[in-house]
Design an enzyme around this catalytic site. Structure first.
Site, short mmCIF file in Angstrom:
data_model
loop_
_atom_site.label_atom_id
_atom_site.label_comp_id
_atom_site.label_asym_id
_atom_site.label_seq_id
_atom_site.Cartn_x
_atom_site.Cartn_y
_atom_site.Cartn_z
N ASP A 43 0.72 -1.32 0.23
CA ASP A 43 0.01 -0.06 -0.11
C ASP A 43 0.80 1.20 -0.06
OD1 ASP A 43 -2.75 1.04 0.34
OD2 ASP A 43 -1.52 2.17 1.94
N TYR A 48 2.67 9.85 -0.30
CA TYR A 48 3.87 8.93 0.66
C TYR A 48 5.23 9.59 -0.05
CZ TYR A 48 0.05 6.32 2.69
OH TYR A 48 -1.02 5.83 3.11
N LYS A 73 -2.50 6.15 -4.31
CA LYS A 73 -3.68 6.92 -4.27
C LYS A 73 -3.47 8.28 -4.62
CE LYS A 73 -4.19 4.59 0.29
NZ LYS A 73 -2.63 4.55 0.54
N HIS A 106 -7.63 9.15 -2.39
CA HIS A 106 -7.06 9.18 -0.88
C HIS A 106 -8.08 9.80 -0.06
CE1 HIS A 106 -2.91 9.15 1.10
NE2 HIS A 106 -3.94 8.48 2.18
#
Length: 276
Positions: A43, A48, A73, A106
């Site tokens: 994930d 990120y 996302k 997201h």
């Protein structure tokens, strides 16, 4: 690894590996370690800033690419259709892979009210072969109903905050009614003390398992897909090895009883929280 079958027909592992905070060469090594420990679902997210790290780990791993599910996302600042399409393309390029297996919105960011536009971009990206399956994260029932009404396409995954202090019973029931798999971020509670609860410790002792293994098993038996994160090989192996025991209905009820109406760790209510 046991699997769920998504509404679009694809199979997905029943437990995944969270990668937030894992970056650079060291991050890639730790993600590759997770693959070596059995995980097959990774994930990630554009925000990120580690899609390249995840891609490097996948390419370096001895596990065949078609056996790994890579997730990313779309961030809130790119919900406008053209920006969303470019961002999805950029995500694929960052990974260095030919496609991304699962792509999510997201956060809905309802105040901007562009999540339907973003969803249409995901639908078109799927048609173009950029992504295999599409879903959402942190979406309330009314947002999902609107996606269905305005596009005719439902997400196959809804990734939400879920742990013993916030078991999201109503949201899970809604997701199930729409054949959506509920995925859990912060499945072990992150900064809260759920793992220290006496009831969980007692159940863990009865099964010869750790508290974390009991919580992850509880989630899987509820039909949830947890995505725990650990940088340590031993804990990664523990988090993965949750399929050789089963909780009783009474034990599941005891853990469910820990849930609180205001159980979110940081009060991130999707109706109000904004992520860009």
């Amino acid at each position: 690894m046991e699997e769920y079958i998504l509404a679009d027909g694809f199979k997905i592992p029943k437990v995944g590996f969270g990668t937030v905070g894992l970056k650079g060469n060291d991050g890639a090594r730790r993600i590759e370690m997770a693959l070596n420990n059995g995980f097959r679902l990774l994930d990630s997210a554009y925000n990120y800033e580690n899609e390249g790290t995840v891609g490097r780990a996948v390419r370096n791993s001895s596990v065949p690419r078609d056996q790994i599910t890579v997730t990313s996302k779309l961030p809130g600042r790119y919900h406008e259709y053209e920006a969303a399409m470019q961002t999805i393309e950029e995500s694929v390029l960052r990974t260095g892979l030919d496609y991304i297996d699962l792509y999510l919105i997201h956060w809905p960011n309802p105040k901007e009210d562009q999540y339907v536009e973003a969803w249409q971009a995901l639908v078109d990206a799927q048609k173009a072969g950029l992504v295999r399956s599409i879903g959402v994260s942190n979406f309330l029932p009314e947002y999902i109903e609107r996606l269905e009404k305005e596009t005719g396409v439902l997400p196959v995954i809804n990734q939400i905050e879920l742990h013993p202090y916030f078991n999201q019973e109503k949201q899970r029931a809604f997701d199930t009614s729409k054949e959506i798999i509920t995925q859990a971020w912060s499945p072990l509670g992150r900064s809260n003390s759920a793992l220290d609860e006496d009831v969980i410790a007692e159940i863990a002792q009865n099964h010869g398992k750790t508290a974390a293994q009991v919580v992850l098993r509880w989630e899987v038996q509820l039909g949830i897909l947890p995505i725990p994160k650990s940088t340590h090989a031993g804990r990664q192996a523990e988090n993965f090895n949750i399929f050789d025991f089963e909780l009783s209905a009474e034990e599941i009820d005891k853990i469910n009883a820990l849930s609180r109406e205001e159980g979110r760790n940081k009060g991130q209510d999707p109706a109000e929280y904004q992520e860009f």
